[in-house]
Design a protein around this motif. Sequence first.
Motif, PDB file in Angstrom:
ATOM      1  N   PHE A  67       0.853  -1.181   0.000  1.00  0.00           N
ATOM      2  CA  PHE A  67       0.000   0.000   0.000  1.00  0.00           C
ATOM      3  C   PHE A  67       0.899   1.244   0.000  1.00  0.00           C
ATOM      4  CE2 PHE A  67      -2.767   3.199   1.839  1.00  0.00           C
ATOM      5  CZ  PHE A  67      -3.975   2.939   1.215  1.00  0.00           C
ATOM      6  N   PRO A  68       0.568   2.228  -0.822  1.00  0.00           N
ATOM      7  CA  PRO A  68      -0.531   2.356  -1.775  1.00  0.00           C
ATOM      8  C   PRO A  68      -0.228   1.632  -3.093  1.00  0.00           C
ATOM      9  CG  PRO A  68       0.745   4.375  -1.766  1.00  0.00           C
ATOM     10  CD  PRO A  68       1.360   3.479  -0.723  1.00  0.00           C
ATOM     11  N   ILE A  69      -1.139   0.776  -3.480  1.00  0.00           N
ATOM     12  CA  ILE A  69      -0.954  -0.063  -4.660  1.00  0.00           C
ATOM     13  C   ILE A  69      -0.973   0.779  -5.937  1.00  0.00           C
ATOM     14  CG2 ILE A  69      -1.852  -2.075  -5.905  1.00  0.00           C
ATOM     15  CD1 ILE A  69      -3.252  -2.885  -3.282  1.00  0.00           C
ATOM     16  N   TRP A  70      -0.019   0.516  -6.816  1.00  0.00           N
ATOM     17  CA  TRP A  70       0.106   1.133  -8.138  1.00  0.00           C
ATOM     18  C   TRP A  70       0.545   2.602  -8.142  1.00  0.00           C
ATOM     19  CZ3 TRP A  70      -4.897  -1.777  -8.539  1.00  0.00           C
ATOM     20  CH2 TRP A  70      -4.723  -3.030  -9.140  1.00  0.00           C
ATOM     21  N   LEU A  71       0.553   3.263  -6.994  1.00  0.00           N
ATOM     22  CA  LEU A  71       0.927   4.683  -6.996  1.00  0.00           C
ATOM     23  C   LEU A  71       2.352   4.917  -7.499  1.00  0.00           C
ATOM     24  CD1 LEU A  71       0.214   7.617  -6.433  1.00  0.00           C
ATOM     25  CD2 LEU A  71       0.911   7.269  -4.041  1.00  0.00           C
ATOM     26  N   PRO A  72       3.350   4.136  -7.079  1.00  0.00           N
ATOM     27  CA  PRO A  72       4.706   4.388  -7.590  1.00  0.00           C
ATOM     28  C   PRO A  72       4.799   4.275  -9.108  1.00  0.00           C
ATOM     29  CG  PRO A  72       4.780   2.942  -5.682  1.00  0.00           C
ATOM     30  CD  PRO A  72       3.344   3.058  -6.074  1.00  0.00           C
ATOM     31  N   GLU A  73       4.134   3.273  -9.686  1.00  0.00           N
ATOM     32  CA  GLU A  73       4.175   3.098 -11.147  1.00  0.00           C
ATOM     33  C   GLU A  73       3.500   4.255 -11.868  1.00  0.00           C
ATOM     34  OE1 GLU A  73       4.517  -0.844  -9.141  1.00  0.00           O
ATOM     35  OE2 GLU A  73       3.147   0.876  -8.966  1.00  0.00           O
ATOM     36  N   ILE A  74       2.384   4.710 -11.322  1.00  0.00           N
ATOM     37  CA  ILE A  74       1.655   5.800 -11.964  1.00  0.00           C
ATOM     38  C   ILE A  74       2.438   7.103 -11.861  1.00  0.00           C
ATOM     39  CG2 ILE A  74      -0.417   7.244 -11.722  1.00  0.00           C
ATOM     40  CD1 ILE A  74      -1.823   4.482 -11.050  1.00  0.00           C
ATOM     41  N   ARG A  75       3.072   7.333 -10.729  1.00  0.00           N
ATOM     42  CA  ARG A  75       3.872   8.548 -10.577  1.00  0.00           C
ATOM     43  C   ARG A  75       5.103   8.524 -11.500  1.00  0.00           C
ATOM     44  NH1 ARG A  75       6.332   9.802  -6.023  1.00  0.00           N
ATOM     45  NH2 ARG A  75       6.140  12.031  -6.430  1.00  0.00           N
ATOM     46  N   SER A  76       5.580   7.343 -11.826  1.00  0.00           N
ATOM     47  CA  SER A  76       6.733   7.223 -12.716  1.00  0.00           C
ATOM     48  C   SER A  76       6.352   7.395 -14.171  1.00  0.00           C
ATOM     49  CB  SER A  76       7.397   5.854 -12.522  1.00  0.00           C
ATOM     50  OG  SER A  76       6.610   4.822 -13.092  1.00  0.00           O
ATOM     51  N   GLY A  77       5.052   7.444 -14.462  1.00  0.00           N
ATOM     52  CA  GLY A  77       4.582   7.582 -15.834  1.00  0.00           C
ATOM     53  C   GLY A  77       4.461   6.282 -16.584  1.00  0.00           C
ATOM     54  N   ALA A  78       4.492   5.154 -15.868  1.00  0.00           N
ATOM     55  CA  ALA A  78       4.449   3.846 -16.523  1.00  0.00           C
ATOM     56  C   ALA A  78       3.154   3.630 -17.298  1.00  0.00           C
ATOM     57  CB  ALA A  78       4.643   2.741 -15.493  1.00  0.00           C
ATOM     58  N   TYR A  79       2.067   4.251 -16.839  1.00  0.00           N
ATOM     59  CA  TYR A  79       0.774   4.053 -17.494  1.00  0.00           C
ATOM     60  C   TYR A  79       0.377   5.222 -18.396  1.00  0.00           C
ATOM     61  CZ  TYR A  79       0.143   0.161 -14.265  1.00  0.00           C
ATOM     62  OH  TYR A  79       0.294  -1.011 -13.565  1.00  0.00           O
ATOM     63  N   ALA A  80       1.233   6.189 -18.540  1.00  0.00           N
ATOM     64  CA  ALA A  80       0.923   7.348 -19.388  1.00  0.00           C
ATOM     65  C   ALA A  80       0.998   6.950 -20.860  1.00  0.00           C
ATOM     66  CB  ALA A  80       1.886   8.491 -19.102  1.00  0.00           C
ATOM     67  N   ARG A  81       0.153   7.579 -21.663  1.00  0.00           N
ATOM     68  CA  ARG A  81       0.183   7.316 -23.106  1.00  0.00           C
ATOM     69  C   ARG A  81       1.467   7.867 -23.719  1.00  0.00           C
ATOM     70  NH1 ARG A  81      -5.209   9.392 -22.642  1.00  0.00           N
ATOM     71  NH2 ARG A  81      -6.705   7.681 -22.565  1.00  0.00           N
ATOM     72  N   GLN A  82       1.980   7.136 -24.650  1.00  0.00           N
ATOM     73  CA  GLN A  82       3.198   7.577 -25.357  1.00  0.00           C
ATOM     74  C   GLN A  82       2.810   8.423 -26.570  1.00  0.00           C
ATOM     75  OE1 GLN A  82       6.125   6.907 -23.956  1.00  0.00           O
ATOM     76  NE2 GLN A  82       4.974   5.898 -22.314  1.00  0.00           N
TER      77      GLN A  82
END
Length: 297
Positions: A282-297
Amino acid sequence: MISPHPATGSKPSFIIHAANRPAGDTIIPDLQIATMFDIFDWLGRRTSSGQDRDGSSVVRLDVTSGETSGDPYALLSARLGDYPPDTPLHRGDQRRLTREQRAENLAQFLARDAERIAILVSWLAREGLDGAAMLKGDDEALAEGRRIDAWLAGWVPKRAFDPMRGDPEVNAPRARWFASDRAGADVVFSFVSDLARLNATAITAADPLFSWTVVEDALDAAITGHAVGSARREPSDRYGHLCLVRDFSDGSVPVVLDMPLAVLDLLHGRMSPLGLPVPAEFPIWLPEIRSGAYARQ
């Protein structure tokens, strides 16, 4: 031949390789054998107070009755005391609800969001935790989220260890989750739902393109890659669920996070009597989202 098990290196867990058995022995597949060192090490991590050395309590096994001393979810509900319940308008298997019922659940969920987060933040404050710090989705949010995660690890009880099966309840009770009124002995499910809300708020602060929605046909078709009505299409495991979804109106592949079930799985994993590592924090997925892993290219 006996060699260290690959998962434990030189630790006291070994594999006997059937290919190297003495002549005349029965052929047995590779078998992991727990040594007496394993057993005493496991027992040594339990204390007379009914807690692991990490501070988490253990749900004891009554060998005379074959029953545990309590349901860990009911135990957590008792610990939550006067925590206010959050009963969904429509309960049960989400796939069996009508589209209208799922929409009503979503409307109820969104209408209660701010109130439920305030309830959770107030309750966490009793434990010395600052849930409000997570609302901005920044470095401070991640740091406080990790503090909450560490607190959960000590707060959640362990399931009873079964000498024959180890952990007989590896999977979280999802059917119970969907059917529950999340009150009384199940009020812990309201707590889990509120943790999911807090987690999601941190994510939406970090990436505003995320929002709560129900996975209906069009979104599910985008997940599976098969058009609605296609003979090849099978519903995804998230169909009908309330999920955190990144906007995909431009036709890109959607990011669909089943946040409530992810938090439930995290809590359930913490209950393992085997002390297995939980793959999420916890918090789940927050580190990946803050790193831009899920952002559109």
